[in-house]
Write an enzyme that holds these catalytic residues in place. Structure first.
Site, PDB file in Angstrom:
ATOM      1  N   SER A  12      -5.019  14.795  -3.897  1.00 51.81           N
ATOM      2  CA  SER A  12      -5.913  14.862  -2.741  1.00 51.81           C
ATOM      3  C   SER A  12      -5.930  16.253  -2.111  1.00 51.81           C
ATOM      4  CB  SER A  12      -5.476  13.837  -1.690  1.00 51.81           C
ATOM      5  OG  SER A  12      -5.484  12.547  -2.235  1.00 51.81           O
TER       6      SER A  12
HETATM    7  N1  SAM Z   1      -1.279  10.470  -3.898  1.00 54.67           N
HETATM    8  C1  SAM Z   1      -1.608  11.146  -5.124  1.00 54.67           C
HETATM    9  C2  SAM Z   1      -1.017  12.533  -5.197  1.00 54.67           C
HETATM   10  O1  SAM Z   1      -0.346  12.945  -4.245  1.00 54.67           O
HETATM   11  O2  SAM Z   1      -1.224  13.183  -6.232  1.00 54.67           O
HETATM   12  C3  SAM Z   1      -3.091  11.167  -5.382  1.00 54.67           C
HETATM   13  C4  SAM Z   1      -3.619   9.824  -5.607  1.00 54.67           C
HETATM   14  S1  SAM Z   1      -5.138   9.733  -6.509  1.00 54.67           S
HETATM   15  C5  SAM Z   1      -6.282  10.234  -5.307  1.00 54.67           C
HETATM   16  C6  SAM Z   1      -5.296   7.970  -6.605  1.00 54.67           C
HETATM   17  C7  SAM Z   1      -4.329   7.339  -7.559  1.00 54.67           C
HETATM   18  O3  SAM Z   1      -4.348   5.928  -7.343  1.00 54.67           O
HETATM   19  C8  SAM Z   1      -4.667   7.552  -9.015  1.00 54.67           C
HETATM   20  O4  SAM Z   1      -3.593   8.159  -9.674  1.00 54.67           O
HETATM   21  C9  SAM Z   1      -4.924   6.135  -9.535  1.00 54.67           C
HETATM   22  O5  SAM Z   1      -4.517   5.933 -10.878  1.00 54.67           O
HETATM   23  C10 SAM Z   1      -4.093   5.315  -8.581  1.00 54.67           C
HETATM   24  N2  SAM Z   1      -4.446   3.898  -8.469  1.00 54.67           N
HETATM   25  C11 SAM Z   1      -5.679   3.324  -8.463  1.00 54.67           C
HETATM   26  N3  SAM Z   1      -5.563   1.993  -8.321  1.00 54.67           N
HETATM   27  C12 SAM Z   1      -4.233   1.716  -8.238  1.00 54.67           C
HETATM   28  C13 SAM Z   1      -3.471   0.517  -8.082  1.00 54.67           C
HETATM   29  N4  SAM Z   1      -4.062  -0.683  -7.988  1.00 54.67           N
HETATM   30  N5  SAM Z   1      -2.139   0.606  -8.017  1.00 54.67           N
HETATM   31  C14 SAM Z   1      -1.518   1.815  -8.128  1.00 54.67           C
HETATM   32  N6  SAM Z   1      -2.185   2.977  -8.286  1.00 54.67           N
HETATM   33  C15 SAM Z   1      -3.520   2.935  -8.328  1.00 54.67           C
END
Ligand code: SAM
Length: 219
Positions: A61
């Site tokens: 993000s």
């Molecule tokens: N917080 C992260 C960082 O600091 O790099 C960035 C997060 S990224 C915007 C969103 C993440 O949520 C992705 O890696 C995606 O695979 C994950 N995601 C989506 N649905 C999910 C779920 N149901 N459970 C866990 N992770 C999930």
């Protein structure tokens, strides 16, 4: 050295200027090496004012969004924190720097492995990385003082709300696949209060408490 200069510039021009005031959060954003959480070919862009790709069609993000979510969560040393959507592990490292015991869950196994390796190598020992669908939280370690959802949810899952301790904070982007409202939910005496923080664009939360399948997203 060059990264420290970029990090200081990020603090002043992206975070303070947009209203991030919590000095502990600003210090964490200065000290956690964001350039370690982006792919090698993007290190020079690590402190830019935007999200960056981290592979697997996912993103780390934008710095401001990380800071805004962290500030809203009012993390204290010793808090138990859950992050849904580990991605690169950067947000988890920020929470750990602030002294929380962090549980973070990621649905993409390749990202899980990468984040776990990175956080261990960088010495963030108070973070445990789980693999799986975190859209309905991680009941095994509940209740949490803080829950951050770092992917876009269609609604606030009641199952997630049930994993909040009293006085706990939940920060979650809620909306459609293209535009969301970043919300702070605060639990007090069994009641929930909700505050709008910012408009935002996150990649989708996929799973039981999220969207059925991936279609689009940013953040
Ligand atoms: N917080 C992260 C960082 O600091 O790099 C960035 C997060 S990224 C915007 C969103 C993440 O949520 C992705 O890696 C995606 O695979 C994950 N995601 C989506 N649905 C999910 C779920 N149901 N459970 C866990 N992770 C999930």
């Amino acid at each position: 050295m060059q990264f420290q200069v970029r990090a200081r510039d990020m603090i002043e021009t992206q975070l303070r200027r947009r209203g991030i005031r919590d000095e502990r959060v600003l210090e964490a954003m200065l000290r956690v090496p964001r350039h370690e959480f982006v792919p090698a070919e993007l290190v020079t862009a690590a402190y830019d004012d935007r999200p960056l790709p981290i592979g697997e069609a996912e993103t780390i993000s934008q710095p401001y969004i990380v800071a805004a979510m962290t500030e809203a969560a009012r993390v204290s040393p010793g808090d138990k924190a859950l992050e849904v959507g580990t991605g690169s592990g950067y947000q988890a490292a920020i929470l750990a720097y602030l002294g929380a015991t962090v549980y973070t869950i990621e649905r993409n196994p390749r990202l899980t492995v990468g984040a776990r390796e990175r956080l261990t190598r960088l010495g963030y020992l108070n973070v445990q990385v789980f693999s799986g669908d975190g859209s309905e939280g991680l009941p095994a370690n509940a209740p949490y003082d803080v829950i951050l959802v770092t992917a876009a949810a269609p609604s606030v899952s009641p199952v997630l709300l049930g994993q909040l301790a009293d006085e706990a904070r939940l920060v979650v982007p809620v909306g459609d696949l293209y535009h969301q409202d970043l919300l702070l939910l605060f639990k007090h005496g069994g009641e929930m209060a909700t505050r709008f923080l910012d408009p935002c664009q996150f990649v989708p939360l996929i799973g039981k408490g999220g969207w059925p399948e991936r279609s689009a997203g940013f953040d």
